[in-house]
Design a protein around this motif. Structure first.
Motif, PDB file in Angstrom:
ATOM      1  N   CYS A   3       0.882  -1.156   0.000  1.00 23.98           N
ATOM      2  CA  CYS A   3       0.000   0.000   0.000  1.00 23.98           C
ATOM      3  C   CYS A   3       0.924   1.210   0.000  1.00 23.98           C
ATOM      4  N   LYS A   4       0.409   2.377   0.130  1.00 26.43           N
ATOM      5  CA  LYS A   4       1.252   3.571   0.041  1.00 26.43           C
ATOM      6  C   LYS A   4       2.315   3.623   1.129  1.00 26.43           C
ATOM      7  N   SER A   5       1.935   3.345   2.390  1.00 22.64           N
ATOM      8  CA  SER A   5       2.876   3.495   3.504  1.00 22.64           C
ATOM      9  C   SER A   5       3.339   2.175   4.111  1.00 22.64           C
ATOM     10  N   GLY A   6       2.682   1.075   3.802  1.00 20.59           N
ATOM     11  CA  GLY A   6       3.040  -0.224   4.363  1.00 20.59           C
ATOM     12  C   GLY A   6       2.230  -0.610   5.592  1.00 20.59           C
ATOM     13  N   ASN A   7       1.408   0.305   6.115  1.00 18.47           N
ATOM     14  CA  ASN A   7       0.629   0.000   7.316  1.00 18.47           C
ATOM     15  C   ASN A   7      -0.538  -0.941   7.027  1.00 18.47           C
ATOM     16  N   GLY A  30       6.084   0.536   2.373  1.00 17.93           N
ATOM     17  CA  GLY A  30       5.078   0.750   1.339  1.00 17.93           C
ATOM     18  C   GLY A  30       5.647   1.197   0.009  1.00 17.93           C
ATOM     19  N   PHE A  31       4.748   1.536  -0.876  1.00 13.71           N
ATOM     20  CA  PHE A  31       5.150   1.935  -2.232  1.00 13.71           C
ATOM     21  C   PHE A  31       5.932   3.241  -2.210  1.00 13.71           C
ATOM     22  N   SER A  32       5.719   4.058  -1.177  1.00 13.52           N
ATOM     23  CA  SER A  32       6.433   5.327  -1.064  1.00 13.52           C
ATOM     24  C   SER A  32       7.943   5.118  -0.932  1.00 13.52           C
ATOM     25  N   GLU A  33       8.359   3.989  -0.373  1.00 10.52           N
ATOM     26  CA  GLU A  33       9.785   3.705  -0.168  1.00 10.52           C
ATOM     27  C   GLU A  33      10.408   2.897  -1.300  1.00 10.52           C
ATOM     28  N   TRP A  34       9.592   2.430  -2.244  1.00  3.66           N
ATOM     29  CA  TRP A  34      10.094   1.594  -3.340  1.00  3.66           C
ATOM     30  C   TRP A  34      11.049   2.404  -4.197  1.00  3.66           C
TER      31      TRP A  34
END
Length: 42
Positions: A3-7, A30-34
Motif C-alpha cells: 500500500c502507500k505506507s506499508g501499514n 510501502g510503495f512510497s519507499e520503493w
C-alpha cells in the motif's frame, strides 16, 4: 502486498498469517519507499 505506507498491507499480511496463508509478504515502508523500476500499464 503493498500500500502507500506499508501499514494497511502489514495488517493484511498479519491477518493472512493468522489464517495460515503461507507466503504473504509486506513491502516494508510501502510503495512510497520503493526505489525500483515501476511499470505503468494503461
Amino acid at each position: 502486498m503493498y500500500c502507500k505506507s506499508g501499514n494497511r498491507s502489514g495488517q493484511a499480511c498479519a491477518i493472512m498469517n493468522q489464517l495460515d496463508i503461507e507466503n504473504a509478504y509486506n513491502l516494508i515502508g510501502g510503495f512510497s519507499e520503493w526505489q525500483g523500476e515501476v511499470a505503468h500499464n494503461q
